[in-house]
Design an enzyme around this catalytic site. Sequence first.
Site, PDB file in Angstrom:
ATOM      1  N   ASP A   1       0.846  -1.183   0.000  1.00 19.62           N
ATOM      2  CA  ASP A   1       0.000   0.000   0.000  1.00 19.62           C
ATOM      3  C   ASP A   1       0.885   1.238   0.000  1.00 19.62           C
ATOM      4  OD1 ASP A   1      -2.967   0.805   0.286  1.00 19.62           O
ATOM      5  OD2 ASP A   1      -1.925   2.145   1.667  1.00 19.62           O
ATOM      6  N   THR A   2       0.377   2.302  -0.589  1.00 29.97           N
ATOM      7  CA  THR A   2       1.119   3.557  -0.657  1.00 29.97           C
ATOM      8  C   THR A   2       0.215   4.703  -0.235  1.00 29.97           C
ATOM      9  OG1 THR A   2       2.480   2.734  -2.478  1.00 29.97           O
ATOM     10  CG2 THR A   2       2.404   5.118  -2.169  1.00 29.97           C
TER      11      THR A   2
END
Length: 214
Positions: free
Chosen positions: A69-70
Site C-alpha cells: 500500500d502507498t
Amino acid sequence: MQQLILASTSPRRRDLLALLGLSFEICAPSFEEQPVAGLLPIQQAERFALEKARSVAAQQPEHLVLGSDTVIELDGRMLGKPADLADAGAMLAQLAGRAHRVHSTVALCCTARRFERVGVETATVWMKSGREFELASYLRSGESLGKAGAYSIQGEGSRLIARIDGDYTAVVGLPLRLVARLLTEAGQSVPVDLDAVYRATPYPNWAAFSSSLK
C-alpha cells in the site's frame, strides 16, 4: 518452491515485481481500505498492506502472499485517492511548491508457516510550484483518478515533480529493495542482480529521477 502471490491488481505493482525475475500469480484482495481514526498515515499504510496480504493468504494458506500500500503524507495528514477531478485538483493545489512524504509498505504472509513481515520505505517528493506546470491540462488527462495524492510519477505526473529523495520505486508503489529483503527473510531467493536493476532503471520515468536513488 512456494508459489508467490501478489495481492494486488495494480498494473504498476505487477510490472515492478516482474523486474525481480520471479514467477508469481495475481489475486485481488478482499480487504477494503477504510482508514482508522487515530492512526498515523504510515500506520494506516502498514495496516492496509498487511490486511490485503492476510485476506489472500487466508484463502491460499500454503503460499507466500505479498501485499502493498502507498499513502501520501502532508503536514501529518494522509492524502488518499481523489473522489473526482475537483478533489484531485484540490489535492494537487495543496502539494504544489512543497515537499511531502510517500510511504510505501510491503507485507509478506504465509498462513501455514505463521510467517508475517511488514516493512515500509519512505521517500520525500518535492513538487513544482503551481506556476511551473499546467494543472488544468494534467487534470484533463484523467491520470489523477485512482492515484494516492492525485498524481502518477511514472506517467505525465512526473512533470509536476521537481525532485525526489529516496527510492523511486517506493513513489511508484512497490519498493523493490524492501520487497527483495522480505522475500529473502521468507527463504525466497531473488534471481536478479538488484543493483543492476537499479542502475538500468527499466521503468517509465525512473531514469529522470535516478540521481535520487538509494
